[in-house]
Design a protein around this motif. Structure first.
Motif, PDB file in Angstrom:
ATOM      1  N   VAL A 194       1.459  -8.842   2.326  1.00  0.00           N
ATOM      2  CA  VAL A 194       0.758  -8.470   3.537  1.00  0.00           C
ATOM      3  C   VAL A 194       0.029  -7.224   3.368  1.00  0.00           C
ATOM      4  N   GLU A 195       0.586  -6.144   2.487  1.00  0.00           N
ATOM      5  CA  GLU A 195       0.009  -4.896   2.137  1.00  0.00           C
ATOM      6  C   GLU A 195      -1.318  -5.158   1.439  1.00  0.00           C
ATOM      7  N   VAL A 196      -1.440  -6.039   0.731  1.00  0.00           N
ATOM      8  CA  VAL A 196      -2.675  -6.565  -0.125  1.00  0.00           C
ATOM      9  C   VAL A 196      -3.488  -6.821   0.912  1.00  0.00           C
ATOM     10  N   TRP A 197      -3.186  -7.902   1.842  1.00  0.00           N
ATOM     11  CA  TRP A 197      -4.272  -8.158   2.748  1.00  0.00           C
ATOM     12  C   TRP A 197      -4.855  -7.147   3.520  1.00  0.00           C
ATOM     13  N   LYS A 198      -4.235  -6.271   3.657  1.00  0.00           N
ATOM     14  CA  LYS A 198      -4.566  -4.929   4.261  1.00  0.00           C
ATOM     15  C   LYS A 198      -5.634  -4.196   3.846  1.00  0.00           C
ATOM     16  N   HIS A 199      -5.803  -4.509   2.510  1.00  0.00           N
ATOM     17  CA  HIS A 199      -6.572  -3.685   1.613  1.00  0.00           C
ATOM     18  C   HIS A 199      -8.008  -4.614   1.308  1.00  0.00           C
ATOM     19  N   HIS A 200      -7.714  -5.729   1.354  1.00  0.00           N
ATOM     20  CA  HIS A 200      -8.844  -6.369   0.599  1.00  0.00           C
ATOM     21  C   HIS A 200      -9.073  -7.535   1.205  1.00  0.00           C
ATOM     22  N   ALA A 201     -10.411  -8.032   1.660  1.00  0.00           N
ATOM     23  CA  ALA A 201     -10.907  -9.298   2.186  1.00  0.00           C
ATOM     24  C   ALA A 201     -10.229 -10.429   1.632  1.00  0.00           C
ATOM     25  N   ALA A 202      -9.441 -11.416   2.362  1.00  0.00           N
ATOM     26  CA  ALA A 202      -8.810 -12.603   1.928  1.00  0.00           C
ATOM     27  C   ALA A 202      -7.766 -12.189   0.894  1.00  0.00           C
ATOM     28  N   GLY A 203      -7.254 -10.762   0.816  1.00  0.00           N
ATOM     29  CA  GLY A 203      -6.429 -10.446  -0.211  1.00  0.00           C
ATOM     30  C   GLY A 203      -4.862 -11.011  -0.084  1.00  0.00           C
ATOM     31  N   ASN A 204      -3.927 -11.239  -0.946  1.00  0.00           N
ATOM     32  CA  ASN A 204      -2.797 -11.674  -0.907  1.00  0.00           C
ATOM     33  C   ASN A 204      -2.183 -11.290  -2.398  1.00  0.00           C
ATOM     34  N   VAL A 205      -0.927 -11.553  -2.375  1.00  0.00           N
ATOM     35  CA  VAL A 205      -0.332 -11.879  -3.756  1.00  0.00           C
ATOM     36  C   VAL A 205      -0.216 -13.103  -4.230  1.00  0.00           C
ATOM     37  N   ASN A 206      -0.380 -13.419  -5.633  1.00  0.00           N
ATOM     38  CA  ASN A 206      -0.388 -14.955  -5.884  1.00  0.00           C
ATOM     39  C   ASN A 206       0.739 -15.236  -6.787  1.00  0.00           C
ATOM     40  N   GLY A 207       1.695 -14.308  -6.782  1.00  0.00           N
ATOM     41  CA  GLY A 207       2.948 -14.546  -7.529  1.00  0.00           C
ATOM     42  C   GLY A 207       4.040 -13.540  -7.428  1.00  0.00           C
ATOM     43  N   LEU A 208       5.066 -13.667  -8.032  1.00  0.00           N
ATOM     44  CA  LEU A 208       5.965 -12.558  -8.004  1.00  0.00           C
ATOM     45  C   LEU A 208       5.735 -11.610  -8.733  1.00  0.00           C
ATOM     46  N   ASP A 209       4.793 -11.573  -9.772  1.00  0.00           N
ATOM     47  CA  ASP A 209       4.773 -10.293 -10.649  1.00  0.00           C
ATOM     48  C   ASP A 209       3.505  -9.439 -10.626  1.00  0.00           C
ATOM     49  N   GLU A 210       2.670 -10.112  -9.726  1.00  0.00           N
ATOM     50  CA  GLU A 210       1.549  -9.329  -9.261  1.00  0.00           C
ATOM     51  C   GLU A 210       1.740  -8.031  -8.472  1.00  0.00           C
ATOM     52  N   PRO A 211       1.250  -6.887  -9.066  1.00  0.00           N
ATOM     53  CA  PRO A 211       1.703  -5.669  -8.295  1.00  0.00           C
ATOM     54  C   PRO A 211       0.804  -5.346  -6.900  1.00  0.00           C
ATOM     55  N   VAL A 212       1.370  -4.687  -6.152  1.00  0.00           N
ATOM     56  CA  VAL A 212       0.907  -4.185  -4.895  1.00  0.00           C
ATOM     57  C   VAL A 212       0.082  -2.924  -5.089  1.00  0.00           C
ATOM     58  N   ASP A 213      -1.389  -2.923  -4.985  1.00  0.00           N
ATOM     59  CA  ASP A 213      -2.174  -1.709  -4.895  1.00  0.00           C
ATOM     60  C   ASP A 213      -1.579  -0.288  -4.474  1.00  0.00           C
ATOM     61  N   TYR A 214      -1.612   0.691  -5.166  1.00  0.00           N
ATOM     62  CA  TYR A 214      -1.207   1.943  -4.794  1.00  0.00           C
ATOM     63  C   TYR A 214       0.197   2.089  -4.845  1.00  0.00           C
ATOM     64  N   PHE A 215       1.034   1.145  -4.615  1.00  0.00           N
ATOM     65  CA  PHE A 215       2.304   1.356  -4.895  1.00  0.00           C
ATOM     66  C   PHE A 215       2.904   0.828  -6.165  1.00  0.00           C
ATOM     67  N   ASP A 216       2.022  -0.064  -6.611  1.00  0.00           N
ATOM     68  CA  ASP A 216       2.622  -0.214  -8.110  1.00  0.00           C
ATOM     69  C   ASP A 216       3.760  -0.868  -8.235  1.00  0.00           C
ATOM     70  N   VAL A 217       4.244  -1.841  -7.319  1.00  0.00           N
ATOM     71  CA  VAL A 217       5.459  -2.559  -7.242  1.00  0.00           C
ATOM     72  C   VAL A 217       5.095  -4.061  -7.224  1.00  0.00           C
ATOM     73  N   THR A 218       6.115  -4.851  -7.541  1.00  0.00           N
ATOM     74  CA  THR A 218       5.852  -6.392  -7.467  1.00  0.00           C
ATOM     75  C   THR A 218       6.807  -6.979  -6.291  1.00  0.00           C
ATOM     76  N   PRO A 219       6.316  -8.187  -5.889  1.00  0.00           N
ATOM     77  CA  PRO A 219       7.257  -8.738  -5.083  1.00  0.00           C
ATOM     78  C   PRO A 219       8.632  -8.951  -5.663  1.00  0.00           C
TER      79      PRO A 219
END
Ligand SMILES: [Zn+2]
Length: 568
Positions: A194-219
């Protein structure tokens, strides 16, 4: 002392927690609680309800629905066309009027749950910033006890604490936030996505190991750290997870990875929406991957699930998963609402119609039923429609019939998309639920998973929330219109008619946490929030009738395991 003893005599009792499976017994109630039979064999109750020939169960518990807060209220406002079509709830000397449709008004929600024999329900997704709104609506939702889960999977302070590798601060914050919101449990919705969606058009994470921008943490880090923190706080309910990639073809791998990422106990919610095979490029490849996931659940007793059954018909999807709302809008068109809640969460709402001739919808329906039938231990699978996302809670009696009557199930299966008829294991599954197992997946099991020691059973000390049904060969008929519903020892419903109005209480937790954290949170609020730290917490006196459910901190290291349910 006046005699307030109330006796329910001669019913067939279904109380799986206490190992009672249809035996004829009397129940004694005093001051809203089930009590031991009086020592004096000649003691006369002030009132007796003759339940001979009737089926007696604890009141139903819906552990995952959407009934309060700003998202639900926005959905109500979005669907006037539904409200014009559906029969309203009429005002009586006791009740208020209310509107129906897929998102009933607050009063109608309370009356309809009670009319169905449900006496407790939990809203599954409230941003803590809007906790007051949810509590206010709870005061207008009569007849049932209720609580809510606090959205945390995209909370900036949570992600920052994980990034800083500070599990003590994370644990203290989770404890503080639940107490501040007067919530019941911690919920992760599409953690990080949801955080990625707030930053990018149509943004999302596509798996458990994709880092979240700025926070650099993964799901994966969010799921693991949160499950550990929640268990360390001793919360009655483990981390409640709406996995990443809800609804996407092939998402079953992400769901499996989420189960593996848990560092403690976990509850995976509306798992039906997360059990899909197939690929994006070709809808024809969409299919069920329940079997490998159910195998994993069957062999890992730190895990529980609720189903999120899809039922055919029109409804409104509402989610804290902002990118999912956008996806659904792109698929179905029509209305769409999207909103972000500051540092905390997001939201998406879109009407949806599930059609039995649609390949995807027919699979969704079949996949939900496969879950009920492939999890071996009924104590670890809970009935839900993710109301109103998969369908209304009013569909529960029909789901019960689908589980108890395989002939009926096969008849419905014959009406759905032919590829699902041919491809689902449903055609081969002969299992039929017993009444005892229905009592487990609708009340005893959810009570246990929620850590509600006074609910979901009929032993001495239990809340006298009791539903009494007239047996019927057609289980939908039996469960859609209970003969009596008793809440806190009072008969509030007779055959669907509300006889007594009570509001019910709010269930919440107040975990112990390291108070030293408050200076840091206070500064965080000064820097970033639209509200002052001191004005944020909801105080006890803001609530109507309420009960703080105890947190139990265990000294044992390692993964706490759910104890097995009693043998039935
Ligand atoms: Zn939900």
């Amino acid at each position: 002392m006046s005699n307030s003893l109330f006796k329910i005599s001669g019913g067939y009792i279904y109380d799986p927690t206490n190992g009672i499976d249809g035996q004829v017994k009397d129940l004694w109630i005093e001051n809203g609680k089930v009590v031991h039979p009086p020592a004096d064999p000649f003691a006369q109750p002030a009132r007796t309800l003759n339940a001979s020939g009737l089926v007696v169960m604890p009141g139903g518990i819906d552990m995952h629905c959407h009934i309060a807060g700003p998202k639900v209220n926005t959905a109500r406002k979005m669907r006037p066309e539904e409200k014009r079509k559906a029969d309203p709830v009429s005002r009586t000397a006791i009740t208020h009027s209310g509107t129906m449709g897929s998102v009933p008004s607050t009063f109608a929600t309370g009356y309809k749950y009670a009319g169905l024999g449900y006496t407790t329900a939990f809203d599954a997704a409230v941003p803590p910033l809007t906790a007051r709104h949810a509590h206010e609506e709870f005061q207008d939702t009569p007849c049932i006890d209720k609580g809510f889960y606090v959205l945390m999977g995209n909370n900036h302070y949570v992600m920052k604490s994980i990034k800083d590798q500070d599990p003590q601060r994370l644990q203290a914050f989770v404890g503080w936030l639940l107490g501040a919101a007067k919530g019941y449990a911690a919920k992760l919705v599409n953690p990080g996505g949801v955080e990625v969606w707030k930053h990018h058009a149509a943004g999302n994470v596509n798996g458990l190991d994709e880092p979240v921008d700025y926070f650099d943490v993964t799901p994966r880090q969010i799921v693991g750290s949160m499950s550990r923190s929640i268990d360390a706080l001793g919360l009655p309910h483990p981390v409640h997870i709406h996995c990443n990639q809800l609804g996407m073809p092939g998402n079953w791998r992400t769901t499996l990875a989420t189960m593996e990422a848990l560092e403690g106990r976990g509850h995976i919610t509306h798992i039906q929406f997360h059990s899909y095979g197939g690929g994006d490029e070709d809808e024809e490849t969409f299919c069920s991957r329940v079997q490998p996931l159910a195998d994993y659940v069957n062999s890992h007793n730190n895990l529980t699930v609720d189903v999120g059954q899809v039922m055919f018909g029109e409804t409104t999807s509402m989610t804290g998963d902002g990118p999912l709302g956008y996806y659904l809008h792109n698929v179905y068109g029509g209305k769409w609402f999207s909103a972000d809640t500051e540092m905390e969460s997001g939201c998406g709402i879109a009407p949806i119609k599930y059609r039995n001739k649609s390949l995807v919808h027919a699979w969704q329906w079949a996949i939900g039923l496969e879950w009920y039938l492939l999890v071996n231990d009924p104590w670890r699978v809970v009935m839900s429609t993710d109301h109103p996302n998969g369908g209304s809670f009013l569909a529960y009696p029909q789901i019960i019939r689908l589980l108890m009557d395989r002939t009926y199930r096969q008849d419905i299966l014959k009406t759905v998309h032919p590829a699902v008829r041919a491809g689902s294991v449903l055609a081969d599954l002969q299992r039929e639920y017993t009444l005892n197992e229905i009592a487990i997946i609708t009340r005893a099991g959810p009570a246990k998973i929620l850590g509600l020691q006074n609910k979901g059973h009929l032993g001495p000390g239990a809340d006298a929330d009791i539903t009494i049904y007239t047996p019927h060969e057609n289980k939908e008929t039996m469960f859609e219109l209970p003969r009596y519903v008793i809440k806190s020892g009072r008969v509030i419903v007779e055959e669907g008619e509300i006889r007594e109005n009570l509001i019910g209480k709010t269930l919440h937790v107040g975990p112990d946490y390291d108070r030293d954290i408050e200076d840091d949170i206070s500064q965080w609020f000064e820097d970033y929030y639209s509200i002052r730290f001191r004005n944020y917490p909801v105080s006890d006196d803001y609530l109507h009738d309420h009960e703080q459910v105890a947190c139990i901190v265990s000294d044992e290291a390692g993964i706490p395991e759910l104890t097995d349910g009693p043998a039935s």
